[in-house]
Design a protein around this motif. Structure first.
Motif, PDB file in Angstrom:
ATOM      1  N   TYR A  33      56.683  23.851  51.880  1.00 48.38           N
ATOM      2  CA  TYR A  33      57.572  23.024  51.080  1.00 48.38           C
ATOM      3  C   TYR A  33      57.720  23.635  49.690  1.00 48.38           C
ATOM      4  CZ  TYR A  33      56.743  19.381  54.589  1.00 48.38           C
ATOM      5  OH  TYR A  33      56.655  18.670  55.761  1.00 48.38           O
ATOM      6  N   LYS A  34      58.910  23.516  49.127  1.00 45.14           N
ATOM      7  CA  LYS A  34      59.167  24.016  47.784  1.00 45.14           C
ATOM      8  C   LYS A  34      58.741  22.989  46.729  1.00 45.14           C
ATOM      9  CE  LYS A  34      61.074  27.974  48.814  1.00 45.14           C
ATOM     10  NZ  LYS A  34      60.406  29.256  48.430  1.00 45.14           N
ATOM     11  N   LYS A  35      58.470  23.466  45.548  1.00 44.25           N
ATOM     12  CA  LYS A  35      58.136  22.594  44.420  1.00 44.25           C
ATOM     13  C   LYS A  35      59.206  21.520  44.243  1.00 44.25           C
ATOM     14  CE  LYS A  35      57.336  22.778  39.401  1.00 44.25           C
ATOM     15  NZ  LYS A  35      57.255  23.655  38.212  1.00 44.25           N
ATOM     16  N   ASN A  36      58.761  20.299  43.975  1.00 40.62           N
ATOM     17  CA  ASN A  36      59.609  19.118  43.759  1.00 40.62           C
ATOM     18  C   ASN A  36      60.199  18.543  45.044  1.00 40.62           C
ATOM     19  OD1 ASN A  36      59.205  19.189  40.940  1.00 40.62           O
ATOM     20  ND2 ASN A  36      60.913  20.614  40.677  1.00 40.62           N
ATOM     21  N   LEU A  53      46.827  23.342  52.594  1.00 44.72           N
ATOM     22  CA  LEU A  53      46.302  24.714  52.622  1.00 44.72           C
ATOM     23  C   LEU A  53      46.433  25.371  51.245  1.00 44.72           C
ATOM     24  CD1 LEU A  53      47.747  25.974  56.044  1.00 44.72           C
ATOM     25  CD2 LEU A  53      45.491  25.007  55.569  1.00 44.72           C
ATOM     26  N   SER A  54      47.505  25.048  50.550  1.00 47.11           N
ATOM     27  CA  SER A  54      47.694  25.569  49.193  1.00 47.11           C
ATOM     28  C   SER A  54      48.676  24.667  48.456  1.00 47.11           C
ATOM     29  CB  SER A  54      48.231  27.005  49.231  1.00 47.11           C
ATOM     30  OG  SER A  54      49.522  27.050  49.810  1.00 47.11           O
ATOM     31  N   GLY A  55      48.566  24.669  47.127  1.00 48.04           N
ATOM     32  CA  GLY A  55      49.460  23.864  46.314  1.00 48.04           C
ATOM     33  C   GLY A  55      48.891  22.497  45.975  1.00 48.04           C
ATOM     34  N   VAL A  56      49.713  21.686  45.325  1.00 53.83           N
ATOM     35  CA  VAL A  56      49.301  20.354  44.876  1.00 53.83           C
ATOM     36  C   VAL A  56      50.351  19.328  45.306  1.00 53.83           C
ATOM     37  CG1 VAL A  56      48.733  18.893  42.894  1.00 53.83           C
ATOM     38  CG2 VAL A  56      48.112  21.324  42.868  1.00 53.83           C
ATOM     39  N   ILE A  57      49.889  18.262  45.946  1.00 61.73           N
ATOM     40  CA  ILE A  57      50.739  17.147  46.359  1.00 61.73           C
ATOM     41  C   ILE A  57      50.403  15.951  45.482  1.00 61.73           C
ATOM     42  CG2 ILE A  57      51.286  15.516  48.216  1.00 61.73           C
ATOM     43  CD1 ILE A  57      50.577  17.738  50.209  1.00 61.73           C
ATOM     44  N   THR A  58      51.418  15.266  44.977  1.00 64.11           N
ATOM     45  CA  THR A  58      51.183  14.060  44.190  1.00 64.11           C
ATOM     46  C   THR A  58      51.531  12.824  45.010  1.00 64.11           C
ATOM     47  OG1 THR A  58      53.415  14.122  43.228  1.00 64.11           O
ATOM     48  CG2 THR A  58      51.651  15.220  42.013  1.00 64.11           C
ATOM     49  N   CYS A  98      55.776  17.259  46.184  1.00 64.28           N
ATOM     50  CA  CYS A  98      55.164  18.557  45.883  1.00 64.28           C
ATOM     51  C   CYS A  98      55.221  18.834  44.382  1.00 64.28           C
ATOM     52  CB  CYS A  98      55.882  19.670  46.633  1.00 64.28           C
ATOM     53  SG  CYS A  98      55.780  19.539  48.417  1.00 64.28           S
ATOM     54  N   LYS A  99      54.071  18.912  43.757  1.00 58.20           N
ATOM     55  CA  LYS A  99      54.012  19.274  42.344  1.00 58.20           C
ATOM     56  C   LYS A  99      54.226  20.774  42.182  1.00 58.20           C
ATOM     57  CE  LYS A  99      51.068  18.699  38.266  1.00 58.20           C
ATOM     58  NZ  LYS A  99      49.769  18.152  37.768  1.00 58.20           N
ATOM     59  N   THR A 100      53.823  21.536  43.218  1.00 60.00           N
ATOM     60  CA  THR A 100      54.008  22.987  43.262  1.00 60.00           C
ATOM     61  C   THR A 100      54.543  23.337  44.651  1.00 60.00           C
ATOM     62  OG1 THR A 100      51.790  23.405  44.149  1.00 60.00           O
ATOM     63  CG2 THR A 100      52.003  23.271  41.749  1.00 60.00           C
ATOM     64  N   ASP A 101      54.765  24.622  44.908  1.00 59.38           N
ATOM     65  CA  ASP A 101      55.021  25.033  46.288  1.00 59.38           C
ATOM     66  C   ASP A 101      53.790  24.651  47.112  1.00 59.38           C
ATOM     67  OD1 ASP A 101      57.414  26.075  45.487  1.00 59.38           O
ATOM     68  OD2 ASP A 101      56.781  28.171  45.584  1.00 59.38           O
ATOM     69  N   VAL A 102      54.010  24.136  48.308  1.00 60.05           N
ATOM     70  CA  VAL A 102      52.906  23.604  49.115  1.00 60.05           C
ATOM     71  C   VAL A 102      52.988  24.137  50.544  1.00 60.05           C
ATOM     72  CG1 VAL A 102      51.982  21.499  50.188  1.00 60.05           C
ATOM     73  CG2 VAL A 102      52.610  21.484  47.776  1.00 60.05           C
ATOM     74  N   THR A 103      51.830  24.459  51.099  1.00 58.39           N
ATOM     75  CA  THR A 103      51.710  24.797  52.513  1.00 58.39           C
ATOM     76  C   THR A 103      50.703  23.845  53.144  1.00 58.39           C
ATOM     77  OG1 THR A 103      52.180  27.148  52.145  1.00 58.39           O
ATOM     78  CG2 THR A 103      51.119  26.562  54.217  1.00 58.39           C
ATOM     79  N   ILE A 104      51.080  23.243  54.273  1.00 58.08           N
ATOM     80  CA  ILE A 104      50.175  22.320  54.946  1.00 58.08           C
ATOM     81  C   ILE A 104      49.966  22.744  56.398  1.00 58.08           C
ATOM     82  CG2 ILE A 104      50.877  20.361  53.500  1.00 58.08           C
ATOM     83  CD1 ILE A 104      52.460  19.349  55.952  1.00 58.08           C
ATOM     84  N   LEU A 105      48.864  22.290  56.964  1.00 55.36           N
ATOM     85  CA  LEU A 105      48.597  22.424  58.393  1.00 55.36           C
ATOM     86  C   LEU A 105      48.704  21.032  58.984  1.00 55.36           C
ATOM     87  CD1 LEU A 105      47.588  24.378  60.695  1.00 55.36           C
ATOM     88  CD2 LEU A 105      45.323  23.409  60.262  1.00 55.36           C
ATOM     89  N   ALA A 106      49.529  20.863  60.003  1.00 54.73           N
ATOM     90  CA  ALA A 106      49.763  19.545  60.579  1.00 54.73           C
ATOM     91  C   ALA A 106      49.319  19.498  62.036  1.00 54.73           C
ATOM     92  CB  ALA A 106      51.236  19.172  60.474  1.00 54.73           C
ATOM     93  N   ILE A 107      48.868  18.319  62.449  1.00 53.82           N
ATOM     94  CA  ILE A 107      48.504  18.088  63.840  1.00 53.82           C
ATOM     95  C   ILE A 107      48.966  16.694  64.221  1.00 53.82           C
ATOM     96  CG2 ILE A 107      46.150  17.420  63.124  1.00 53.82           C
ATOM     97  CD1 ILE A 107      45.207  18.310  65.917  1.00 53.82           C
ATOM     98  N   GLU A 108      49.655  16.601  65.351  1.00 52.94           N
ATOM     99  CA  GLU A 108      50.231  15.336  65.790  1.00 52.94           C
ATOM    100  C   GLU A 108      49.132  14.341  66.182  1.00 52.94           C
ATOM    101  OE1 GLU A 108      51.829  12.318  68.327  1.00 52.94           O
ATOM    102  OE2 GLU A 108      50.648  13.980  69.129  1.00 52.94           O
TER     103      GLU A 108
END
Length: 228
Positions: A33-36, A53-58, A98-108
């Protein structure tokens, strides 16, 4: 993907064959995800567990007038949705952005349940992570709700200054609407120096006002500052 799972505390207890099995069955996937960007809106159905995985989520609360209040931040290896997936009402109570660019790992949800039901160590870690995070968020919300009116107002004013990019800023609502927003009676909110009625000619307060508004006062009777 296998190396990635090895680094995540939640899945470290899985064996290499078990990780390979889940990966081949496409239990896990990455999302960028991109910032904002907004990950989830308030009221959106929660269907996956997500690990940062990386970045900050608010975690934000958006009021009816569009004011954004950040209550919590999620950083690397924090989880999102763990305390919602298996509840009777699995919907996000707040907005995740997303406060910054974010990478997540998802599982259903159902895939996660299969892992949890066959791996007690993973289940214990999942419950620990989810409960600790829910407790921290609850504590943050309680602290905000229990803040004195002065602190709530100062925080709101700070948000408005940043939004409008100016100081002084314009109050985007009436005092009555602001009081309703803060959950207090209209007469509770008072601006200005309390206990002072007017500024006698020659007083420090009067002279300071004249100095600040000299240009407008010079315009004469067509200026509000002249009459003030």
């Amino acid at each position: 993907m296998k190396e990635l799972l090895e680094m995540l505390p939640l899945f470290q207890s899985l064996t290499d064959p078990e990780r390979s099995n889940y990966i081949s069955r496409q239990f896990f996937f990455r999302k960028d995800y991109k910032k904002n960007s907004v990950l989830h809106f308030e009221g959106e159905h929660c269907t996956h567990l997500e690990i940062v995985l990386s970045g900050v989520i608010t975690i934000d609360r958006i009021s009816e007038d569009g004011t954004l209040l950040t209550l919590f931040e999620l950083k690397e290896q924090d989880i999102l949705g763990g305390n919602l997936l298996y509840t009777a009402y699995p919907y996000y109570p707040m907005t995740a952005s997303c406060k910054t660019d974010v990478t997540i790992l998802a599982i259903e949800k159902e895939n996660l349940f299969e892992i949890l039901s066959t791996h007690p160590v993973v289940l214990r870690s999942f419950l620990s992570f989810s409960n600790n995070q829910a407790s921290s968020l609850s504590h943050t919300v309680r602290n905000y709700m229990g803040q004195p009116l002065r602190e709530k107002l100062l925080r709101y004013f700070e948000i408005e200054m940043k939004k409008q990019k100016r100081n002084p800023f314009l109050l985007p609502m009436t005092k009555k609407a602001l009081a309703e927003k803060m959950g207090v009676h209209f007469g509770t909110i008072r601006f200005g120096q309390q206990g002072v009625t007017g500024s006698p000619e020659g007083s420090k307060r009067n002279e300071a006002f004249k100095a600040r508004h000299a240009k407008n006062i010079a315009k004469g009777k067509m200026s509000a500052a002249f009459w003030a």
